[in-house]
Design a protein around this motif. Structure first.
Motif, PDB file in Angstrom:
ATOM      1  N   THR A  40       0.828  -1.202   0.000  1.00  0.00           N
ATOM      2  CA  THR A  40       0.000   0.000   0.000  1.00  0.00           C
ATOM      3  C   THR A  40       0.864   1.253   0.000  1.00  0.00           C
ATOM      4  N   VAL A  41       0.586   2.132  -0.932  1.00  0.00           N
ATOM      5  CA  VAL A  41       1.316   3.388  -1.055  1.00  0.00           C
ATOM      6  C   VAL A  41       0.524   4.528  -0.434  1.00  0.00           C
ATOM      7  N   ARG A  42      -0.794   4.450  -0.565  1.00  0.00           N
ATOM      8  CA  ARG A  42      -1.613   5.568  -0.118  1.00  0.00           C
ATOM      9  C   ARG A  42      -3.062   5.117   0.018  1.00  0.00           C
ATOM     10  N   VAL A  43      -3.769   5.697   0.964  1.00  0.00           N
ATOM     11  CA  VAL A  43      -5.208   5.516   1.102  1.00  0.00           C
ATOM     12  C   VAL A  43      -5.845   6.899   1.076  1.00  0.00           C
ATOM     13  N   ILE A  44      -6.842   7.071   0.214  1.00  0.00           N
ATOM     14  CA  ILE A  44      -7.445   8.385   0.005  1.00  0.00           C
ATOM     15  C   ILE A  44      -8.892   8.367   0.473  1.00  0.00           C
ATOM     16  N   ASP A  45      -9.254   9.350   1.277  1.00  0.00           N
ATOM     17  CA  ASP A  45     -10.606   9.507   1.781  1.00  0.00           C
ATOM     18  C   ASP A  45     -11.260  10.687   1.061  1.00  0.00           C
ATOM     19  N   MET A  46     -12.218  10.429   0.195  1.00  0.00           N
ATOM     20  CA  MET A  46     -12.869  11.521  -0.517  1.00  0.00           C
ATOM     21  C   MET A  46     -13.894  12.242   0.330  1.00  0.00           C
ATOM     22  N   ARG A  47     -14.298  11.638   1.443  1.00  0.00           N
ATOM     23  CA  ARG A  47     -15.259  12.294   2.328  1.00  0.00           C
ATOM     24  C   ARG A  47     -14.746  13.660   2.767  1.00  0.00           C
ATOM     25  N   ASP A  48     -13.485  13.715   3.155  1.00  0.00           N
ATOM     26  CA  ASP A  48     -12.908  14.975   3.616  1.00  0.00           C
ATOM     27  C   ASP A  48     -12.899  16.018   2.510  1.00  0.00           C
ATOM     28  N   ARG A  49     -12.617  15.595   1.292  1.00  0.00           N
ATOM     29  CA  ARG A  49     -12.552  16.540   0.164  1.00  0.00           C
ATOM     30  C   ARG A  49     -13.937  17.073  -0.176  1.00  0.00           C
ATOM     31  N   LEU A  50     -14.933  16.199  -0.117  1.00  0.00           N
ATOM     32  CA  LEU A  50     -16.303  16.638  -0.377  1.00  0.00           C
ATOM     33  C   LEU A  50     -16.777  17.614   0.697  1.00  0.00           C
ATOM     34  N   ASP A  51     -16.458  17.316   1.948  1.00  0.00           N
ATOM     35  CA  ASP A  51     -16.847  18.218   3.036  1.00  0.00           C
ATOM     36  C   ASP A  51     -16.182  19.584   2.879  1.00  0.00           C
ATOM     37  N   ALA A  52     -14.891  19.574   2.529  1.00  0.00           N
ATOM     38  CA  ALA A  52     -14.162  20.835   2.355  1.00  0.00           C
ATOM     39  C   ALA A  52     -14.723  21.643   1.190  1.00  0.00           C
TER      40      ALA A  52
END
Length: 422
Positions: free
Chosen positions: A242-254
């Protein structure tokens, strides 16, 4: 395509991933080229169309009139597989669950498919049979079979050199990576809940988007937490670390859209891989994500069809719009408005949509071999339709089998018109 997640694990897809067509050697480039080495003598470029409820794949021309070249039965071993399932109560329960859930009352016999680099075989993921098989295009017989972990196989992706195929095992939260010629597993990795789309990118990474539980009736926005741990898992495509895990929830909230689901559905990279465009569950439109700044920068809300039932529980597998492709030059996006029964071409600079082209439950969008057209699968009408990127108008439609979904560019022998058996 669930377990309740805690607030601390709401990771999600934000997502990179290459061109929805997954047919460019540089993923996301929007190119009309087929993965793998340059075309060998004796091969013709075609499109594979997976007829999910039929258990067949139509092979059509990749440009021009898109005429049908041949058809492949991808379940020649159906009786054997069903016999195994009926003798195993647990497998039978999941088999019937696939039928009543994502299958909408039908068995799901083909989700995704790619050609081997030499054009000799079609490699197919079969959701209801929870496996991946290689079907010999000359004989129609199975070369190899790989049972996935758990009880359902889903979306696949092929590596830029065409030698490896990744497949989501959706009930096991696992992605397997296989040698496309032999079916031997080269590696695997864990994901969020219900892994779905896979994409190899040009920098040697493999991205997986987990979409959570999409078959429950718990579709009200306040019940979003019941959909599970949805995220993008990025791994090294060779080591599967695993290189990275991305959470789009934070981006949508921002971005001020905490009301939107963070279950990323189809997405595409721009040719320079600087931005991505992605759809999310329940939304009639798409979002733009800037990779360098790690934030959502624009949103496009597309028209809703007045005839569309507003009851979200009636939308297929939480989809409102499901299908997205980008022109080779990166200036146009093609959007499948699944539950709104249309497709449209959108100017990427202005986000202005073109004509709304009527289509019956369009479920996928890709790019023709010459790069001039967006090709959508009309799962409600059993046909594929080409739409001109330049004009946004329908070019032609071609009848295929029952409930077409995935459409992929491929190469097959130049004289091929169908298997001799199978």
């Amino acid at each position: 395509m669930p377990s309740p997640r805690t607030s601390g694990t709401r990771r999600l897809l934000g997502a990179f991933a290459a061109s929805l067509t997954l047919v460019a050697a540089s993923a996301g480039a929007g190119s009309a080229s087929v993965p793998g080495p340059a075309a060998s003598a004796g091969l013709q470029e075609v499109m594979f169309v997976g007829n999910n409820w039929d258990g067949t794949a139509d092979v059509i021309a990749s440009r021009g009139d898109f005429h049908r070249v041949g058809r492949v039965n991808v379940i020649p071993d159906k009786e054997e597989r069903l016999r195994e399932i009926y003798l195993n109560p647990i497998r039978l329960a999941f088999f019937l669950g696939v039928r009543s859930g994502p299958g909408e009352g039908h068995d799901q016999f083909v989700d995704d498919m790619y050609a081997t680099p030499d054009g000799s075989a079609m490699v197919v993921s079969r959701p209801s049979f929870a496996d991946v098989v290689s079907v010999d295009l000359r004989t129609g017989r199975i070369n190899w079979r790989f049972p996935v972990a758990g009880y359902r196989a889903d979306h696949m992706a092929v590596s830029p050199d065409g030698t490896r195929v990744a497949v989501s095992a959706s009930t096991a939260n696992t992605v397997h990576v296989l040698d496309i010629a032999t079916g031997r597993q080269l590696g695997s990795f864990k994901t969020g809940d219900k892994p779905h789309e896979n994409v190899f990118t040009s920098d040697g990474l493999l991205w997986n988007m987990s979409i959570g539980e999409v078959t429950t009736a718990l579709d009200a926005p306040w019940l979003d937490w019941t959909k599970g741990d949805r995220r993008i898992t990025v791994v090294d495509a060779r080591t599967f670390e695993t290189v990275r895990v991305i959470d789009m929830r934070d981006r949508l909230d921002a971005f001020g859209r905490g009301d939107l689901s963070d279950a990323v559905r189809p997405l595409v990279f721009t040719p320079d891989e600087k931005k991505i465009y992605f759809q999310v569950s329940f939304f009639n439109g798409f979002l733009e994500y800037d990779i360098d700044s790690d934030r959502i920068t624009r949103l496009k809300n597309l028209p809703g069809n007045p005839a569309t039932d507003p009851d979200r529980t009636t939308w297929v597998n939480d989809s409102r719009h499901h299908g997205l492709s980008i022109s080779p030059g990166g200036d146009k996006l093609c959007v499948a408005g699944t539950m709104d029964d249309y497709a449209t071409v959108v100017d990427r600079a202005t986000l202005q949509e073109g004509p709304l082209v009527p289509a019956s439950k369009p479920y996928w969008a890709t790019v023709s071999g010459d790069g001039r057209s967006c090709v959508i699968s009309e799962s409600g009408a059993d046909r594929v339709t080409a739409i001109d990127f330049a004009t946004g108008r329908r070019v032609t439609s071609v009848d295929v089998g029952d409930h077409p979904q995935r459409v992929r560019l491929a190469r097959v022998p130049a004289d091929w018109t169908g298997p001799t058996t199978g």
